[in-house]
Write an enzyme that holds these catalytic residues in place. Structure first.
Site, PDB file in Angstrom:
ATOM      1  N   HIS B 128      33.143 -28.600   0.145  1.00 46.51           N
ATOM      2  CA  HIS B 128      33.368 -29.673  -0.833  1.00 46.51           C
ATOM      3  C   HIS B 128      32.020 -29.960  -1.507  1.00 46.51           C
ATOM      4  CE1 HIS B 128      34.143 -33.855  -2.095  1.00 46.51           C
ATOM      5  NE2 HIS B 128      35.423 -33.643  -1.893  1.00 46.51           N
ATOM      6  N   ASP B 206      31.287 -30.926   8.772  1.00 48.07           N
ATOM      7  CA  ASP B 206      31.949 -31.912   7.911  1.00 48.07           C
ATOM      8  C   ASP B 206      33.400 -32.017   8.377  1.00 48.07           C
ATOM      9  OD1 ASP B 206      33.236 -33.362   5.992  1.00 48.07           O
ATOM     10  OD2 ASP B 206      32.601 -32.132   4.294  1.00 48.07           O
ATOM     11  N   GLN B 209      38.333 -33.605   6.854  1.00 46.87           N
ATOM     12  CA  GLN B 209      39.737 -33.218   6.987  1.00 46.87           C
ATOM     13  C   GLN B 209      40.106 -32.999   8.459  1.00 46.87           C
ATOM     14  OE1 GLN B 209      41.853 -33.180   4.484  1.00 46.87           O
ATOM     15  NE2 GLN B 209      40.338 -33.470   2.857  1.00 46.87           N
ATOM     16  N   LYS B 232      40.699 -41.228   5.016  1.00 39.98           N
ATOM     17  CA  LYS B 232      41.607 -40.097   5.212  1.00 39.98           C
ATOM     18  C   LYS B 232      42.302 -40.196   6.579  1.00 39.98           C
ATOM     19  CE  LYS B 232      38.691 -36.915   2.526  1.00 39.98           C
ATOM     20  NZ  LYS B 232      39.278 -36.939   1.188  1.00 39.98           N
ATOM     21  N   CYS B 370      37.109 -30.757  -6.011  1.00 39.42           N
ATOM     22  CA  CYS B 370      35.686 -30.934  -5.689  1.00 39.42           C
ATOM     23  C   CYS B 370      35.135 -29.720  -4.954  1.00 39.42           C
ATOM     24  CB  CYS B 370      35.446 -32.202  -4.866  1.00 39.42           C
ATOM     25  SG  CYS B 370      35.835 -33.695  -5.747  1.00 39.42           S
TER      26      CYS B 370
END
Lengths: 151, 412
Positions: B128, B206, B209, B232, B370
């Protein structure tokens, strides 16, 4: 199911989106400009040729975008022929007004672009229609490549 | 409506999310954009409202009842977050605004403070923008090299190339997604960490998600930094998390200066508070932390085994249904994947697809997500993306597939 998108995707927009007539760069041009929508990645570049009086005589474009964006660029390429810089700025403003408000533009030069007025019901898509005009305004502000070449 | 392939009682779960009973243009909302931001259960909404109505003041400073109780609630969010991701210590949890701020914190404090000119940061082709741009800024400001690990055509990380890059460069830090927001690919975090450590590099994952769909254990992963965002994970916006090993946080200089992060201040010099407060300058997102705590309690009560099994069934079903649609191409065929399915449709731009789906009440995302460099790598401009959450049903995916058939006819 999609009856209510008929205003957005009028036949002329679907046709022009699929088979644009002016989607090519010009071999000989006086200026070029780009429009970018960083939010979605759409990109348009336009090339313009001017006549001796400074009016647009030819327009070509390359677009990476949706049906609305490509159709808008293709119709724009025809609507701006014969207009000089002040006329083009006025056209661009009238067009932006039309796609935001949905009110038909009084400007006769925009007659063929009326089908794009349906975009006003889709706020997230207005930018798709105005991006080619942003690229055109960029070309107006760009240094004239012919003059530059002649020093 | 007990789903025939799901252990979850979906009817009851969906009733927890007030927004799911909304209609869009007279049609039931089919929300398939949870990877951008998930909807909020009533537990989160009420926790934040209750705090504002009954128990709110600034934290860490008031010598009064309201401040003390609010401080407890805020710090309880830190405890729950530490438990959620298996952090060895609650002091290793730093609250930020979002994942982006957490990555910027690491790029600034660890990157500028502890990395040296000539060292490299290694990212991947499927990052991202939030995990690309901070490292470019570090590169340009600090003389750090930026390396990009390729992915395979299926959308898996190329682990051979990954090891080769680590062997051939002075990589100080690896920063790679734990699950791609476009391809759905889960990376093997433990394997990435083991290889990074074997070459003397630290690793940031990261988890924006990844943390939504599966239980994450930073100690088992043996990561050095882990970031994710609250919104999220069914929590509010404005609250994100950086986890890092205590010894790293101790050694790193502060990111932002201000109140709450100091030991003492004079006009000559200041000293820093202990971690994690050293990295939480100013009044933090108090209500949002309380909301995040409620979200964590909510998903833990359901259970990640159950959530994961349900979403895996949804993904399998979506892949099967969408693969059957002539002219539709699924982007990303990784072996191990989470609840995100990206696709393109021949003859129709993703924006046009999304607009028509929207008219049927279906919310998907369309564009480059993104991740422009990934789009370029894949040779495409944009995709439409359907993403799933614990409240997504098999019927919604069937409706998506049926509607896509009509979209294809429309643009044919």
């Amino acid at each position: 199911m999609f009856e209510d998108v008929a205003d957005l995707y009028q036949q002329v927009i679907l046709d022009r989106g699929r088979h644009p007539r002016h989607a090519h760069r010009l071999d000989r041009f006086d200026a070029t400009g780009k429009g970018d929508n960083p939010m979605c990645g759409d990109r348009v570049q336009v090339w313009v040729k001017r006549d001796d009086a400074g009016a647009i005589s030819d327009v070509g474009f390359e677009a990476r975008g949706c049906a609305i964006c490509i159709a808008s660029a293709d119709l724009m390429a025809e609507a701006v022929i014969g207009h000089d810089a002040p006329g083009l700025r006025a056209l661009s403003d009238d067009f932006a007004q039309m796609v935001r408000s949905g009110q038909s533009a009084s400007n006769a030069a925009l007659e063929q672009l009326k089908p794009l007025g349906g975009v006003s019901d889709f706020p997230s898509r207005v930018k798709c229609a105005t991006l080619p005009w942003q690229a055109l305004m960029g070309a107006l502000d760009a240094p004239d490549e012919t003059e530059a070449a002649h020093g | 409506m007990k789903d025939n392939f799901s252990p979850l009682d979906l009817l009851a779960l969906r009733a927890d999310f007030p927004i799911l009973s909304e209609t869009v243009r007279g049609k039931p909302l089919v929300f398939l954009d949870s990877a951008a931001s998930a909807q909020k259960p009533r537990a989160v909404i009420e926790a934040m409202r209750d705090a504002m109505e009954h128990q709110y003041a600034n934290i860490h400073r008031g010598l009064h009842w309201m401040s003390e109780r609010t401080t407890e609630a805020y710090e309880n969010a830190r405890d729950l977050t530490a438990i959620l991701i298996g952090a060895p210590s609650r002091d290793e949890i730093v609250f930020t605004r979002n994942s982006t701020e957490a990555i910027n914190l690491v790029a600034h404090s660890y990157g500028r403070g502890m990395m040296h000119r000539g060292q490299a940061v290694l990212i991947s082709e499927m990052e991202h923008h939030a995990n690309i741009v901070p490292w470019q800024m570090l590169r340009d400001a600090h003389g750090i090299e930026l390396l990009v690990c390729p992915i395979t055509d299926d959308g898996d990380l190329d682990y051979v190339a990954y090891e080769r890059l680590l062997a051939s460069h002075r990589v100080g830090l690896v920063a790679i997604t734990h699950m791609s927001n476009v391809l759905g690919t889960y990376t093997n975090g433990a394997r990435l960490a083991a290889i990074a450590h074997a070459h003397g590099a630290k690793i940031l994952l990261d988890g924006s998600q990844a943390v939504v769909h599966r239980a994450v254990d930073v100690a088992a992963l043996d990561a050095d930094f882990y970031v994710f965002t609250g919104h999220k994970l069914y929590g509010p916006t404005g609250i994100g998390v950086l986890w890092a090993r205590a010894e790293l946080l101790d050694a790193m200089p502060p990111f932002m200066g201000g109140g709450d992060m100091i030991g003492s201040v004079s006009f000559e010099r200041s000293t820093w508070a202990r971690i994690p407060h050293k990295f939480e300058a100013g009044t933090p997102a108090i209500l949002e932390a309380i909301g995040l705590a409620a979200a964590i309690r909510y998903v833990k009560a359901i259970g990640f085994d159950e959530i994961g099994a349900h979403e895996q069934a949804l993904v399998d079903h979506a892949l099967a249904r969408l693969s059957d649609i002539e002219g539709l191409t699924i982007i990303g065929r990784a072996q191990d994947r989470g609840g995100v399915v990206s696709f393109t449709m021949r003859g129709a731009h993703a924006h046009d697809v999304a607009t028509l789906l929207d008219r049927a009440g279906i919310a998907v995302r369309a564009g480059h997500h993104c991740a422009e460099p990934l789009m370029r790598r894949l040779g495409i401009d944009s995709t439409a993306r359907a993403s799933f959450a614990l409240y997504t049903t098999k019927e919604e995916i069937d409706f998506l597939a049926d509607t896509l058939l009509r979209v294809r006819e429309f643009f044919a």
